[in-house]
Design an enzyme around this catalytic site. Structure first.
Site, mmCIF file in Angstrom:
data_model
loop_
_atom_site.group_PDB
_atom_site.id
_atom_site.type_symbol
_atom_site.label_atom_id
_atom_site.label_comp_id
_atom_site.label_asym_id
_atom_site.label_seq_id
_atom_site.Cartn_x
_atom_site.Cartn_y
_atom_site.Cartn_z
ATOM 1 N N GLU A 1 1.067 3.799 1.892
ATOM 2 C CA GLU A 1 1.645 4.169 3.185
ATOM 3 C C GLU A 1 2.917 3.363 3.480
ATOM 4 O OE1 GLU A 1 -2.914 4.591 3.707
ATOM 5 O OE2 GLU A 1 -1.528 3.345 2.564
ATOM 6 N N HIS B 1 0.844 -1.191 0.000
ATOM 7 C CA HIS B 1 0.000 0.000 0.000
ATOM 8 C C HIS B 1 0.882 1.245 0.000
ATOM 9 C CE1 HIS B 1 -3.965 -1.876 1.628
ATOM 10 N NE2 HIS B 1 -3.388 -2.651 0.718
ATOM 11 N N CYS C 1 -6.431 2.030 5.406
ATOM 12 C CA CYS C 1 -7.157 0.804 5.710
ATOM 13 C C CYS C 1 -6.772 0.330 7.110
ATOM 14 C CB CYS C 1 -6.840 -0.267 4.665
ATOM 15 S SG CYS C 1 -5.156 -0.927 4.795
#
Length: 182
Positions: free
Chosen positions: A66, A64, A94
């Site tokens: 991040e 992801h 998430c």
């Protein structure tokens, strides 16, 4: 629940600048066929890490935006700086990313649109504010929210050959309307 950025000082242009940088990362992700989530990590007014989703290309569900940004930052800076670092991300983190941000003790998170399926900072779970674990972090949502949603809409009308069950989307049209518009 995240604080809406409209409640913050209107003259704070730094949030606008950094969220636009996150949106540019989301655009790059869209251009290469990734889910268009982009982010930047900001320490003392400087971008120290940036990321975009890489789950389709890598075939790794943990890649992801991040995590990519944190990896980039940690190549040049100590982990302890994350305590004084803000994250600007196009979509609410998430559950997986919200938990990692908590463990890294990120200072604050600013995001564009909510994540109604997997959100970990208010939409589904509120991992950022649970006081029984690592120190909580503040979350501010809604900065360039419509632009973040449009990035996602542009992605989801395309064919995604890397999806587990690709669906034909030849006749889909991009929805440019929002519920709050008449």
């Amino acid at each position: 629940m995240p604080t809406n950025l409209s409640d913050m000082a209107q003259d704070d242009n730094k949030h606008i600048y950094f969220m636009k940088q996150a949106l540019l990362m989301g655009e790059k992700a869209l251009e290469v066929g990734e889910t268009p989530v982009g982010c930047v990590l900001v320490y003392r007014g400087q971008i120290v890490g940036s990321g975009m989703n890489d789950t389709n290309k890598s075939m790794n569900g943990t890649r992801h935006a991040e995590f990519i940004a944190i990896d980039e930052m940690l190549r040049a800076y100590p982990r302890s700086l994350l305590r004084s670092t803000d994250l600007y991300v196009t979509v609410e983190p998430c559950v997986m990313c919200a938990s990692a941000l908590r463990q890294y003790q990120i200072r604050a998170v600013y995001f564009g649109c909510s994540n109604e399926r997997f959100g970990g900072t208010g939409s589904i779970l509120s991992l950022h504010s649970d006081t029984s674990i690592d120190p909580p972090y503040p979350v501010y949502g809604g900065l360039f929210g419509k632009q973040a949603i449009m990035l996602l809409r542009r992605f989801y009308i395309q064919e995604n050959e890397k999806a587990p069950k690709p669906r034909p989307k030849k006749h889909r049209e991009l929805n440019t309307k929002f519920d709050d518009e008449t």
